[in-house]
Design a protein around this motif. Structure first.
Motif, PDB file in Angstrom:
ATOM      1  N   ASP A  82       0.833  -1.208   0.000  1.00 16.89           N
ATOM      2  CA  ASP A  82       0.000   0.000   0.000  1.00 16.89           C
ATOM      3  C   ASP A  82       0.868   1.258   0.000  1.00 16.89           C
ATOM      4  O   ASP A  82       1.168   1.828   1.047  1.00 16.89           O
ATOM      5  CB  ASP A  82      -0.932  -0.015   1.211  1.00 16.89           C
ATOM      6  N   PHE A  83       1.264   1.684  -1.174  1.00 20.77           N
ATOM      7  CA  PHE A  83       2.077   2.892  -1.299  1.00 20.77           C
ATOM      8  C   PHE A  83       1.291   4.136  -0.900  1.00 20.77           C
ATOM      9  O   PHE A  83       1.848   5.090  -0.384  1.00 20.77           O
ATOM     10  CB  PHE A  83       2.617   3.040  -2.727  1.00 20.77           C
ATOM     11  N   GLN A  84      -0.009   4.126  -1.149  1.00 21.50           N
ATOM     12  CA  GLN A  84      -0.858   5.271  -0.805  1.00 21.50           C
ATOM     13  C   GLN A  84      -0.782   5.569   0.693  1.00 21.50           C
ATOM     14  O   GLN A  84      -0.790   6.732   1.099  1.00 21.50           O
ATOM     15  CB  GLN A  84      -2.303   5.000  -1.218  1.00 21.50           C
ATOM     16  N   ALA A  85      -0.673   4.531   1.509  1.00 24.37           N
ATOM     17  CA  ALA A  85      -0.616   4.712   2.967  1.00 24.37           C
ATOM     18  C   ALA A  85       0.603   5.530   3.385  1.00 24.37           C
ATOM     19  O   ALA A  85       0.566   6.199   4.430  1.00 24.37           O
ATOM     20  CB  ALA A  85      -0.610   3.358   3.664  1.00 24.37           C
ATOM     21  N   LEU A  86       1.661   5.512   2.592  1.00 25.45           N
ATOM     22  CA  LEU A  86       2.868   6.259   2.930  1.00 25.45           C
ATOM     23  C   LEU A  86       2.650   7.765   2.869  1.00 25.45           C
ATOM     24  O   LEU A  86       3.381   8.528   3.508  1.00 25.45           O
ATOM     25  CB  LEU A  86       4.024   5.864   2.008  1.00 25.45           C
ATOM     26  N   LEU A  87       1.655   8.194   2.096  1.00 26.54           N
ATOM     27  CA  LEU A  87       1.381   9.624   1.939  1.00 26.54           C
ATOM     28  C   LEU A  87       0.201  10.103   2.784  1.00 26.54           C
ATOM     29  O   LEU A  87      -0.098  11.293   2.804  1.00 26.54           O
ATOM     30  CB  LEU A  87       1.106   9.948   0.468  1.00 26.54           C
ATOM     31  N   LYS A  88      -0.444   9.181   3.452  1.00 26.04           N
ATOM     32  CA  LYS A  88      -1.620   9.520   4.240  1.00 26.04           C
ATOM     33  C   LYS A  88      -1.245  10.433   5.411  1.00 26.04           C
ATOM     34  O   LYS A  88      -0.271  10.189   6.112  1.00 26.04           O
ATOM     35  CB  LYS A  88      -2.285   8.248   4.767  1.00 26.04           C
ATOM     36  N   TYR A  89      -2.035  11.473   5.607  1.00 23.38           N
ATOM     37  CA  TYR A  89      -1.769  12.422   6.685  1.00 23.38           C
ATOM     38  C   TYR A  89      -2.029  11.771   8.034  1.00 23.38           C
ATOM     39  O   TYR A  89      -3.059  11.142   8.252  1.00 23.38           O
ATOM     40  CB  TYR A  89      -2.654  13.662   6.524  1.00 23.38           C
ATOM     41  N   ASP A  90      -1.074  11.915   8.931  1.00 26.06           N
ATOM     42  CA  ASP A  90      -1.189  11.399  10.286  1.00 26.06           C
ATOM     43  C   ASP A  90      -1.056  12.574  11.242  1.00 26.06           C
ATOM     44  O   ASP A  90       0.038  13.120  11.394  1.00 26.06           O
ATOM     45  CB  ASP A  90      -0.103  10.362  10.556  1.00 26.06           C
ATOM     46  N   PRO A  91      -2.147  12.980  11.895  1.00 27.43           N
ATOM     47  CA  PRO A  91      -2.086  14.156  12.775  1.00 27.43           C
ATOM     48  C   PRO A  91      -1.180  13.948  13.988  1.00 27.43           C
ATOM     49  O   PRO A  91      -0.771  14.912  14.622  1.00 27.43           O
ATOM     50  CB  PRO A  91      -3.544  14.361  13.202  1.00 27.43           C
ATOM     51  N   GLU A  92      -0.818  12.712  14.282  1.00 26.31           N
ATOM     52  CA  GLU A  92       0.063  12.419  15.418  1.00 26.31           C
ATOM     53  C   GLU A  92       1.547  12.471  15.036  1.00 26.31           C
ATOM     54  O   GLU A  92       2.410  12.474  15.902  1.00 26.31           O
ATOM     55  CB  GLU A  92      -0.261  11.035  15.995  1.00 26.31           C
ATOM     56  N   ALA A  93       1.833  12.488  13.760  1.00 23.36           N
ATOM     57  CA  ALA A  93       3.223  12.466  13.293  1.00 23.36           C
ATOM     58  C   ALA A  93       3.742  13.881  13.084  1.00 23.36           C
ATOM     59  O   ALA A  93       2.984  14.797  12.780  1.00 23.36           O
ATOM     60  CB  ALA A  93       3.317  11.690  11.989  1.00 23.36           C
ATOM     61  N   TYR A  94       5.013  14.026  13.259  1.00 24.73           N
ATOM     62  CA  TYR A  94       5.662  15.308  13.002  1.00 24.73           C
ATOM     63  C   TYR A  94       6.199  15.329  11.582  1.00 24.73           C
ATOM     64  O   TYR A  94       7.384  15.529  11.342  1.00 24.73           O
ATOM     65  CB  TYR A  94       6.787  15.557  14.007  1.00 24.73           C
TER      66      TYR A  94
END
Length: 140
Positions: A82-94
Motif C-alpha cells: 500500500d504505497f498510498q498509505a505512505l502519503l496519508k496524513y497522520d495528525p500524530e506524526a511530526y
C-alpha cells in the motif's frame, strides 16, 4: 547492518525516499517550492525525484543506497503493498507532505519512477555494493 548513528539495525522502507518531501515546519519554504510541481505530471515528477530524492547534498553511503533500492524493489514486486498509505496524513506524526499529495493518482507509479531513476543516479554505488557480500556488512 547496524546504523552507527543509532546503534540499531538499518532496515529501510520505501518511505525513506519521501523524507525529502516532508514539509513539516517548512510549509512556507519547501512546501511552497514543492507546490509548484504536480506529482501526477510525468515531467514534474521526474524533476521532483531528480532534484529532491537525489539531491547532491544528501549522500547516503553506498551500502545504504543498495539496501534502500532492494527494499523498494521488493515493495514494488508485492502487488498488495500500500504505497498510498505512505502519503496519508497522520495528525500524530511530526511530518506532512504538500497539499494534495495524499490524493496522488498513481503512487505506485511515483515509486516506480523513483526506482528507475535510483538505478541510474546511483548506478556506480549499487554496482559496488552488489559486488560485496551483505552478510559481512557491520555498519553503514
Amino acid at each position: 547492518m547496524i546504523d552507527p548513528s543509532s546503534g540499531q539495525p538499518y532496515v529501510p522502507t520505501p518511505s525513506y525516499f519521501l523524507g525529502c518531501f516532508d514539509i513539516y515546519d517548512r510549509e512556507e519554504t519547501l512546501g511552497e517550492e514543492l507546490e509548484a510541481f504536480d506529482p501526477n505530471n510525468p515531467a514534474d515528477r521526474e524533476v521532483l525525484i531528480r532534484e529532491y530524492c537525489f539531491d547532491r547534498r544528501w549522500k547516503p553511503p553506498y551500502r545504504q543506497k543498495f539496501l534502500m533500492v532492494k527494499c523498494l524493489e521488493e515493495a514494488l514486486q508485492d502487488g498488495e503493498y500500500d504505497f498510498q498509505a505512505l502519503l496519508k496524513y497522520d495528525p500524530e506524526a511530526y511530518s506532512s507532505f504538500p497539499d494534495g499529495w495524499d490524493e496522488m493518482e498513481d503512487v505506485r507509479g511515483f515509486f516506480e519512477d523513483i526506482l528507475k531513476l535510483a538505478l541510474i543516479e546511483w548506478r556506480d554505488d549499487l554496482q559496488k555494493a552488489g559486488l560485496e557480500d551483505p552478510s559481512t556488512w557491520v555498519t553503514v
